[in-house]
Write an enzyme that holds these catalytic residues in place. Structure first.
Site, PDB file in Angstrom:
ATOM      1  N   HIS A 104      20.224  22.894  39.807  1.00  0.00           N
ATOM      2  CA  HIS A 104      19.802  24.276  39.544  1.00  0.00           C
ATOM      3  C   HIS A 104      20.694  25.311  40.223  1.00  0.00           C
ATOM      4  O   HIS A 104      20.287  26.446  40.431  1.00  0.00           O
ATOM      5  CB  HIS A 104      18.337  24.458  39.958  1.00  0.00           C
ATOM      6  CG  HIS A 104      17.381  23.688  39.086  1.00  0.00           C
ATOM      7  ND1 HIS A 104      16.082  23.429  39.425  1.00  0.00           N
ATOM      8  CD2 HIS A 104      17.569  23.119  37.872  1.00  0.00           C
ATOM      9  CE1 HIS A 104      15.496  22.721  38.452  1.00  0.00           C
ATOM     10  NE2 HIS A 104      16.379  22.520  37.509  1.00  0.00           N
ATOM     11  N   THR A 174       8.858  16.803  44.641  1.00  0.00           N
ATOM     12  CA  THR A 174       8.882  17.590  43.408  1.00  0.00           C
ATOM     13  C   THR A 174       7.579  17.377  42.661  1.00  0.00           C
ATOM     14  O   THR A 174       7.042  16.262  42.643  1.00  0.00           O
ATOM     15  CB  THR A 174      10.102  17.250  42.512  1.00  0.00           C
ATOM     16  OG1 THR A 174       9.960  17.921  41.265  1.00  0.00           O
ATOM     17  CG2 THR A 174      10.267  15.766  42.281  1.00  0.00           C
ATOM     18  N   PRO A 200       3.089  14.281  49.481  1.00  0.00           N
ATOM     19  CA  PRO A 200       1.737  14.212  50.058  1.00  0.00           C
ATOM     20  C   PRO A 200       0.647  14.540  49.038  1.00  0.00           C
ATOM     21  O   PRO A 200      -0.524  14.220  49.256  1.00  0.00           O
ATOM     22  CB  PRO A 200       1.766  15.268  51.171  1.00  0.00           C
ATOM     23  CG  PRO A 200       2.929  16.146  50.866  1.00  0.00           C
ATOM     24  CD  PRO A 200       3.897  15.360  50.035  1.00  0.00           C
ATOM     25  N   ALA A 217       8.169  14.211  53.251  1.00  0.00           N
ATOM     26  CA  ALA A 217       9.533  13.669  53.177  1.00  0.00           C
ATOM     27  C   ALA A 217      10.130  13.439  54.562  1.00  0.00           C
ATOM     28  O   ALA A 217      10.738  12.401  54.829  1.00  0.00           O
ATOM     29  CB  ALA A 217      10.407  14.621  52.376  1.00  0.00           C
TER      30      ALA A 217
HETATM   31  P1  NAD Z   1       7.414  22.574  43.053  1.00  0.00           P
HETATM   32  O1  NAD Z   1       7.127  23.810  43.839  1.00  0.00           O
HETATM   33  O2  NAD Z   1       6.955  22.490  41.653  1.00  0.00           O
HETATM   34  O3  NAD Z   1       6.788  21.312  43.805  1.00  0.00           O
HETATM   35  C1  NAD Z   1       6.951  21.084  45.175  1.00  0.00           C
HETATM   36  C2  NAD Z   1       6.329  19.731  45.488  1.00  0.00           C
HETATM   37  O4  NAD Z   1       6.627  19.414  46.843  1.00  0.00           O
HETATM   38  C3  NAD Z   1       4.810  19.667  45.342  1.00  0.00           C
HETATM   39  O5  NAD Z   1       4.484  18.553  44.541  1.00  0.00           O
HETATM   40  C4  NAD Z   1       4.323  19.467  46.779  1.00  0.00           C
HETATM   41  O6  NAD Z   1       3.163  18.641  46.851  1.00  0.00           O
HETATM   42  C5  NAD Z   1       5.505  18.767  47.396  1.00  0.00           C
HETATM   43  N1  NAD Z   1       5.636  18.868  48.855  1.00  0.00           N
HETATM   44  C6  NAD Z   1       5.263  19.884  49.664  1.00  0.00           C
HETATM   45  N2  NAD Z   1       5.585  19.595  50.943  1.00  0.00           N
HETATM   46  C7  NAD Z   1       6.190  18.375  50.918  1.00  0.00           C
HETATM   47  C8  NAD Z   1       6.757  17.555  51.927  1.00  0.00           C
HETATM   48  N3  NAD Z   1       6.782  17.923  53.207  1.00  0.00           N
HETATM   49  N4  NAD Z   1       7.307  16.365  51.558  1.00  0.00           N
HETATM   50  C9  NAD Z   1       7.300  15.960  50.260  1.00  0.00           C
HETATM   51  N5  NAD Z   1       6.756  16.722  49.271  1.00  0.00           N
HETATM   52  C10 NAD Z   1       6.225  17.908  49.602  1.00  0.00           C
HETATM   53  O7  NAD Z   1       8.976  22.378  43.164  1.00  0.00           O
HETATM   54  P2  NAD Z   1       9.984  21.588  42.242  1.00  0.00           P
HETATM   55  O8  NAD Z   1       9.325  20.380  41.683  1.00  0.00           O
HETATM   56  O9  NAD Z   1      11.230  21.484  43.018  1.00  0.00           O
HETATM   57  O10 NAD Z   1      10.281  22.508  40.982  1.00  0.00           O
HETATM   58  C11 NAD Z   1      10.192  23.896  40.902  1.00  0.00           C
HETATM   59  C12 NAD Z   1      11.505  24.682  40.877  1.00  0.00           C
HETATM   60  O11 NAD Z   1      11.527  25.427  42.060  1.00  0.00           O
HETATM   61  C13 NAD Z   1      12.790  23.948  40.842  1.00  0.00           C
HETATM   62  O12 NAD Z   1      13.485  24.413  39.738  1.00  0.00           O
HETATM   63  C14 NAD Z   1      13.541  24.380  42.106  1.00  0.00           C
HETATM   64  O13 NAD Z   1      14.883  24.685  41.801  1.00  0.00           O
HETATM   65  C15 NAD Z   1      12.857  25.625  42.518  1.00  0.00           C
HETATM   66  N6  NAD Z   1      12.751  25.937  43.957  1.00  0.00           N
HETATM   67  C16 NAD Z   1      13.706  25.575  44.868  1.00  0.00           C
HETATM   68  C17 NAD Z   1      13.540  25.888  46.196  1.00  0.00           C
HETATM   69  C18 NAD Z   1      14.617  25.517  47.193  1.00  0.00           C
HETATM   70  O14 NAD Z   1      15.805  25.499  46.864  1.00  0.00           O
HETATM   71  N7  NAD Z   1      14.229  25.228  48.415  1.00  0.00           N
HETATM   72  C19 NAD Z   1      12.399  26.536  46.640  1.00  0.00           C
HETATM   73  C20 NAD Z   1      11.447  26.900  45.696  1.00  0.00           C
HETATM   74  C21 NAD Z   1      11.633  26.582  44.357  1.00  0.00           C
END
Ligand code: NAD
Length: 229
Positions: A104, A174, A200, A217
């Protein structure tokens, strides 16, 4: 082996996921209302400022034990791990996974909104929020994939190849709701790879996975990958 990571991977470093409530000034907006080309064209200043806010937030945090474990494994077992991330924050790269496939894009860089013309030159941009070409007005935008946009062709092809050839795919942090990224887990499963979800909470990919590890994670990856010493 392949790993597909999402926003949850960075949550422990303090980068909020899109589904987490936005805070402060941005609480009134949903990410889907800011991370689109239409939103940027309608109000470039607002969207640029939101990205500036996220860039500052990311600059102030560090990769966590999960990022470091994946980087450690990649170096220790050279050529055995293909890391594919949906995250745009560069934390995998900062942890040492310089070859992570960024599906992305990257929030740390920007690019021209419209096809650059001869006058568009980054050495000569008019500062502002967002900066622009002083001649034609073309705007700079974050180099990320917005909702509704196509993924970078080469990154997607490389990720697809990894999914087609891996024996194990870890799906980490994810929700499995954003495609085509989530489709990579299905590709891996169809060709016979073991698919393990690490999260989780429940995800859309739980039913197709062979195994779900309900852990964070940063807690799970160091011991799973043997990087906890
Ligand atoms: P999402 O927000 O849909 O899902 C996040 C997932 O992470 C959830 O299922 C949640 O239960 C899980 N989670 C939360 N804490 C966790 C942990 N400590 N360990 C493991 N899992 C944990 O995000 P997504 O699936 O990445 O998709 C949404 C979009 O958001 C993507 O396109 C991404 O590019 C974008 N995004 C990226 C960032 C970043 O770069 N950090 C931040 C926000 C959104």
């Amino acid at each position: 082996m392949a790993a597909l990571t999402g926003a949850g991977m960075s949550a422990e470093s303090g980068v909020p996921t899109f589904r987490d409530a936005q805070t402060g000034l941005w609480a009134q907006f949903r990410a889907e209302e800011l991370a689109t080309e239409a939103a940027f064209r309608a109000d470039p200043q607002r969207v640029w400022r939101w990205y500036q806010y996220r860039r500052e937030l990311i600059a102030a945090v560090e990769p966590n034990a999960g990022h470091r474990a994946l980087a450690w494994f990649g170096k220790r077992h050279s050529g055995r791990l293909t890391l594919v991330t949906q995250n745009v924050d560069g934390l995998h790269q900062r942890a040492g996974s310089g070859d992570a496939i960024a599906l992305h894009g990257s929030i740390l860089q920007d690019r021209w909104l419209d096809q650059p013309r001869a006058c568009c030159d980054v050495r000569n941009i008019e500062p502002g929020a967002p900066p622009r070409c002083p001649v034609c007005g073309n705007l700079r935008r974050p180099d990320v994939v917005w909702f509704g946009e196509a993924l970078p062709t080469r990154a997607l092809a490389a990720a697809d190849e990894a999914a087609r050839s891996c024996d194990l795919m870890l799906v980490i942090g994810t929700s499995g709701m954003v495609y085509p990224a989530a489709g990579l887990a299905h590709v891996a499963r169809r060709q016979g790879a073991l698919v393990v979800v690490i999260n989780p909470a429940e995800t859309e990919l739980d039913e197709m996975a062979h195994l779900c590890v309900r852990e964070r994670a940063a807690q799970c990856l160091p011991w799973l990958l043997g990087a906890s010493h």
